[in-house]
Each structure stands twice: as C-alpha cells, then as structure tokens.
Design a protein around this motif. Sequence first.
Motif, mmCIF file in Angstrom:
data_model
loop_
_atom_site.group_PDB
_atom_site.id
_atom_site.type_symbol
_atom_site.label_atom_id
_atom_site.label_comp_id
_atom_site.label_asym_id
_atom_site.label_seq_id
_atom_site.Cartn_x
_atom_site.Cartn_y
_atom_site.Cartn_z
ATOM 1 N N ALA A 141 -3.366 -5.310 3.856
ATOM 2 C CA ALA A 141 -2.773 -6.125 4.924
ATOM 3 C C ALA A 141 -1.541 -5.478 5.529
ATOM 4 O O ALA A 141 -0.984 -5.979 6.502
ATOM 5 N N GLY A 142 -1.121 -4.372 4.932
ATOM 6 C CA GLY A 142 0.080 -3.701 5.401
ATOM 7 C C GLY A 142 1.158 -3.740 4.340
ATOM 8 O O GLY A 142 1.571 -4.818 3.921
ATOM 9 N N VAL A 143 1.559 -2.566 3.871
ATOM 10 C CA VAL A 143 2.560 -2.470 2.810
ATOM 11 C C VAL A 143 3.601 -1.433 3.211
ATOM 12 O O VAL A 143 3.262 -0.339 3.683
ATOM 13 N N ASP A 144 4.870 -1.802 3.026
ATOM 14 C CA ASP A 144 5.943 -0.831 3.221
ATOM 15 C C ASP A 144 6.083 -0.031 1.929
ATOM 16 O O ASP A 144 6.603 -0.533 0.930
ATOM 17 N N ILE A 145 5.601 1.205 1.942
ATOM 18 C CA ILE A 145 5.574 2.025 0.727
ATOM 19 C C ILE A 145 6.812 2.928 0.677
ATOM 20 O O ILE A 145 7.129 3.626 1.645
ATOM 21 N N ARG A 197 2.926 4.015 -6.000
ATOM 22 C CA ARG A 197 1.613 4.000 -6.668
ATOM 23 C C ARG A 197 0.623 3.072 -5.952
ATOM 24 O O ARG A 197 -0.592 3.156 -6.199
ATOM 25 N N ILE A 198 1.138 2.209 -5.075
ATOM 26 C CA ILE A 198 0.231 1.357 -4.302
ATOM 27 C C ILE A 198 -0.686 2.219 -3.427
ATOM 28 O O ILE A 198 -1.844 1.855 -3.193
ATOM 29 N N GLN A 199 -0.173 3.339 -2.956
ATOM 30 C CA GLN A 199 -1.014 4.218 -2.137
ATOM 31 C C GLN A 199 -2.223 4.697 -2.939
ATOM 32 O O GLN A 199 -3.321 4.865 -2.384
ATOM 33 N N GLU A 200 -2.062 4.898 -4.242
ATOM 34 C CA GLU A 200 -3.192 5.290 -5.083
ATOM 35 C C GLU A 200 -4.261 4.201 -5.113
ATOM 36 O O GLU A 200 -5.467 4.490 -5.127
ATOM 37 N N LEU A 201 -3.822 2.937 -5.141
ATOM 38 C CA LEU A 201 -4.779 1.826 -5.125
ATOM 39 C C LEU A 201 -5.546 1.806 -3.804
ATOM 40 O O LEU A 201 -6.773 1.606 -3.794
ATOM 41 N N ILE A 202 -4.843 2.017 -2.708
ATOM 42 C CA ILE A 202 -5.485 2.018 -1.390
ATOM 43 C C ILE A 202 -6.475 3.181 -1.289
ATOM 44 O O ILE A 202 -7.611 3.010 -0.801
ATOM 45 N N ASP A 203 -6.070 4.339 -1.766
ATOM 46 C CA ASP A 203 -6.966 5.501 -1.727
ATOM 47 C C ASP A 203 -8.212 5.278 -2.586
ATOM 48 O O ASP A 203 -9.330 5.663 -2.197
ATOM 49 N N ALA A 204 -8.032 4.643 -3.755
ATOM 50 C CA ALA A 204 -9.176 4.371 -4.636
ATOM 51 C C ALA A 204 -10.145 3.407 -3.964
ATOM 52 O O ALA A 204 -11.374 3.591 -4.036
ATOM 53 N N ALA A 205 -9.611 2.360 -3.309
ATOM 54 C CA ALA A 205 -10.480 1.405 -2.606
ATOM 55 C C ALA A 205 -11.221 2.089 -1.470
ATOM 56 O O ALA A 205 -12.402 1.805 -1.214
ATOM 57 N N GLN A 206 -10.533 3.018 -0.798
ATOM 58 C CA GLN A 206 -11.156 3.758 0.307
ATOM 59 C C GLN A 206 -12.320 4.596 -0.217
ATOM 60 O O GLN A 206 -13.414 4.625 0.381
ATOM 61 N N SER A 207 -12.108 5.259 -1.328
ATOM 62 C CA SER A 207 -13.151 6.130 -1.881
ATOM 63 C C SER A 207 -14.352 5.330 -2.363
ATOM 64 O O SER A 207 -15.475 5.842 -2.368
#
Length: 368
Positions: A338-342, A348-358
């Motif tokens: 939904a949009g996260v200020d990283i 490490r949230i970016q890792e979760l987003i990348d995993a969901a993308q893959s």
Amino acid sequence: MSYYFQTQNLTVGYDGNPLIRDITINVEKGEIVTLIGPNGAGKSTILKSITRQLKLISGAVTIDNQGLNAYSYKELSTKMAVVLTERMKPELMTCRDIVATGRYPYTGRLGLLSKADEEKVAQALYAVHALEIAERDFNAISDGQLQRILLARAICQEPEIIILDEPTSFLDIRHKLELLSILRSMAKEKGITVIMSLHEIDLAQKISDKIICVKGDTIESYGAPEEVFNEPAIRALYDIDQGYYDPCFGSIELPRPEGEAQVLVISSSGRGIPIYRALQKENIPFCAGILYTNDLDYRLARLLATEVIEEKPFAEISDDAFARAMAQVQSCKTVIDAGVDIGVCNKRIQELIDAAQSLGKLQRGYWH
C-alpha cells in the motif's frame, strides 16, 4: 473548592421509585458536561430531575451555592434554560415568536417586549444562523431548524446554564456540528455551563470537558474524556460484544473478518487504512505488518486484522518479526504493497516486497 453546579448523593426516579442513586457531580462555570450511556439508562430522568420537572427522591442540587428548590420558577428561568426533544405544537406562532418567549422571565405581566428585548431576540436568531427563517411558521420547519430555534429561545433567556436532552437527534452531520459549535462558543466565550445528553459518543468525546456514564442504578464513571473514553470502559458501558471502539479516533468499528489471513497488507502512515476497510467490507481475513506501534495504520490494524506483526518504534526489524512476516508472504494468496516509507530501521520490508514479487503475489497500492 466551590463549584457552580453540584449534585450531592442525588437519587432520581419516578413516583418515589429510585432509578439511579448516589449521583454526585461537580461542574465549574463554562464547562460542557455530557451524559452518555445506552437507551433507557436514565439520562433523560437525570436531566428532568435537575431541571425540577421531576421531584427529587433524595439528595441535593445546588446552583451558585443555592439549593435548586430555593429558587422560584421565575428566578430559576433566569438561571437555567432547558431544550428538550419533545416537539412543541404551538398554534399560529412564527419562529421569532417562539424565540421571544425566552424573554418572558424578564417582561411584565402582560409579556410585552421592549425594544431591548426585541434586539436580544434578533441577536439570538443571528447567533444560531436562523434570521432567514424568523418569520416562518414554527410548525413548518425542519428538525434541524427546530433545534436552532429552540436553542435561540434558550439563548434569549440569558441563562447561566443550558440543559439539553439529545439536541443532535434527527440532525444531519452538518447541523450536528453547527449546533455543537454554537454550544462550545457559548460555553467558552460567554461562560455558560452546558449539561446535555448525547448518543454520538465520538462527538461527546470531542466537545465535552466532563463525561457522565449512566448505566444500571448508578453513575458508572465520571470524569474528563481522556479518563472515561477507553476501549474496555466503553465496551462495558454499552455491552459491546460485536465490534470495537477506538478511543484514539473516537470511532466504532465492525468486527474483524474471521479465519486464516488471505491477504498480507504492507503499509505505513495511514496508507493501509482504506485497504483494511475494503477487505473488511468483503469479509476477507487479512494480516498487517510489519507495523511500528506508533504508526497510524497500527491503530486500526489491531482492531481489524486477524494478525498484526508489530515492531517497537524506531527499532530495527527483529528476526522474529521478519520471520513472521515472511511466513505470511508465503501463506497468503495476495500481498498488497500500500506504500511504505522505507528507511534504515525498516529496510527489511523491501525484502518482503521483493519476495512477494518473485512469488507473483504482489499488488501495489489498492485492493481489487
């Protein structure tokens, strides 16, 4: 300390039969005090008792250090104005005529208004934004206009206390806010004490200096809104077993969807809130995280999500929180970004987003 309005060990009821006992409250001049509680709890009975429409069973009411019954009716009408929910049905009276009756405590036996009285009528109509309906038939106006006219009549009495029984009932949101804004101005600018009952606890929380919670045969709690408005107290007061009350936003929430989470919502800074509500409306269980406990999204997620993966404010994401979130990425059908200020702490949230993308599970920005 000497208070302007007080009740001491007051017991009220009908025909000598006690309904509510041991009512003790202390109100300072210019305060707004609101009674809340379920229907039939006795809020109107208390208001009718302190306005001398019902005989007190026991205890005392004092206004300006003088007992309620020591005032003559004319004296009391210059101290106190009352606005009730019952709709009046006067014959052949304009709105201006109704407002003018507020001056009768100050006129002679014939009830003739002086020029000064007429000016006070006009000022009261102006104060409630009702000059444009002054000459209309009182029986032909809307509920919102009716409440404004009755409030103008109360203002015309130049009281030190105004008592109102559910003044916002049947009003749309615009007129609710308008009426309460007028009352707030009267209290804070003119020092008029306001005692009223309200059904809308979110508005009561925002406008009141003190809250009286009425339930059962006694006052359940009495104090400042920040003392009274908490989730367990409101749940108990209204016997809420379906849904939640959020004291931070003053909002009532429907129950969370039941079952295993089908969606993981990754968000921050309020961006997840519309998605939480969309999922709830469709009765889709969801998980939220990783959320810092001081994040705006966390306030609502803890009520609506089946699971909230949380982290302490400003801390780096722990291995435990990350593992729980990654497990949800694996098990949920959909992951919504939904949009996260990283930043450094939550990178490490970016890792979760990348995993969901893959995994082909990622949606960005909305639910569909």
